[in-house]
Design an enzyme around this catalytic site. Structure first.
Site, mmCIF file in Angstrom:
data_model
loop_
_atom_site.group_PDB
_atom_site.id
_atom_site.type_symbol
_atom_site.label_atom_id
_atom_site.label_comp_id
_atom_site.label_asym_id
_atom_site.label_seq_id
_atom_site.Cartn_x
_atom_site.Cartn_y
_atom_site.Cartn_z
ATOM 1 N N TYR A 1 -0.575 9.639 -4.949
ATOM 2 C CA TYR A 1 -0.439 9.503 -6.582
ATOM 3 C C TYR A 1 -1.430 10.397 -7.295
ATOM 4 O O TYR A 1 -1.171 11.216 -7.985
ATOM 5 C CB TYR A 1 -0.790 8.027 -6.879
ATOM 6 N N ARG B 1 0.748 -1.213 -0.034
ATOM 7 C CA ARG B 1 0.041 0.228 -0.004
ATOM 8 C C ARG B 1 1.104 1.250 -0.003
ATOM 9 O O ARG B 1 1.889 1.148 0.847
ATOM 10 C CB ARG B 1 -0.815 0.104 1.283
ATOM 11 N N THR B 2 0.581 2.185 -0.926
ATOM 12 C CA THR B 2 1.497 3.506 -1.034
ATOM 13 C C THR B 2 1.262 4.350 0.281
ATOM 14 O O THR B 2 0.220 4.361 0.864
ATOM 15 C CB THR B 2 0.777 4.499 -2.102
ATOM 16 N N GLN B 3 2.467 4.912 0.588
ATOM 17 C CA GLN B 3 2.600 6.038 1.565
ATOM 18 C C GLN B 3 2.668 7.128 1.048
ATOM 19 O O GLN B 3 3.216 7.962 1.700
ATOM 20 C CB GLN B 3 3.689 5.465 2.609
ATOM 21 N N TYR B 4 2.420 7.565 -0.117
ATOM 22 C CA TYR B 4 2.714 8.545 -0.739
ATOM 23 C C TYR B 4 1.370 9.060 -1.694
ATOM 24 O O TYR B 4 1.169 8.084 -2.618
ATOM 25 C CB TYR B 4 4.093 8.739 -1.344
#
Length: 256
Positions: free
Chosen positions: A34, A29-32
């Protein structure tokens, strides 16, 4: 939600986007952020709450999507709008679907109002912040529900670290700088729906002129005791003949 590295690896390499937390075999899971949406404008008016946003979503600095709806109904009494990461907003909507379904299954004649939903969201956002895995959103929650004192209008906001408050008018993102002064000067508690729409559109136009991430395709929603109504997207008439637009470099130090 599920993040996959691009085929060539060029975008994610060396960026914060590569710092993802493993959530099981093959899942990250992205932590930034998009794909992000810009400002939400909301205010109370005579009969309920009105909320508005544009329908653009940016991939970095590129305006990638132009028909993204960032305002949704929650249960019978609430509307939610979101700035920030769109996939995180989709995850929040999944949480809210589970919450309203669980509430409905009690079948006790009661249903969650906007205060309860807002309180729930503050706990969710603060919990994720404490895990250093925040949901990258600023959320606006508005609604109307009949209570012991009659019809009660509610409008609140919660951001990605769990900071929250209740107010008569709210603007997130760039709107927090450009729209709030307009709302403070012109908002009235007894505004009709038509007056509220004009005020919201004035704020949206200012953001269109000043916010590079905004587009001329807007969506307005309202909620009253009769329920929520989300209107189809539409555009506003613009004017680009202002002197500052025609010659933006005039009077500037240096030159291009």
């Amino acid at each position: 939600m599920a993040w996959q590295q691009p085929m060539n690896g060029s975008h994610a390499s060396g960026s914060k986007a590569a710092a993802a937390v493993a959530d099981g075999p093959g899942t990250q899971r992205t932590q930034y952020p998009y794909v992000t949406g810009t400002s939400i404008i909301a205010l109370k008016y005579k009969d309920g709450v009105i909320m508005a946003s544009d329908t653009g979503a940016s991939y970095g600095s590129t305006l990638r999507y132009k028909s993204v709806e960032r305002i949704k109904a929650v249960g019978k009494h609430s509307l939610i709008g979101a700035s920030g990461e769109f996939s995180d907003f989709q995850e929040i909507l999944r949480y809210l679907d589970e919450l309203t379904l669980s509430d409905h299954m009690w079948d006790d004649g009661n249903s969650l109002g906007p205060k309860e939903v807002h309180s729930y969201l503050t706990r969710v956002m603060y919990n994720r912040r404490n895990k250093f895995d925040p949901l990258w959103n600023s959320l606006v929650l508005g609604g109307v529900k009949k209570g012991p004192k009659g019809e009660e209008k509610y409008l609140g906001m919660v951001n990605m670290i769990g900071t929250h408050f209740e107010e008569n008018h709210i603007a997130t993102g760039f709107g927090n700088h450009m729209a709030i002064p307009i709302l403070r000067a012109e908002w009235r508690e007894d505004m009709t729906f038509e007056e509220a729409v004009k005020l919201v559109e004035k704020c949206l136009l200012v953001l269109l002129y000043r916010d590079r991430s905004s587009i001329n395709k807007f969506q307005i929603a309202k909620i009253t005791t009769e329920g929520a109504t989300i209107y189809p997207p539409y555009s506003l008439k613009t004017y680009w003949g202002f002197a500052a637009f025609e010659n933006p470099a005039q009077g500037a130090v240096g030159s291009w």
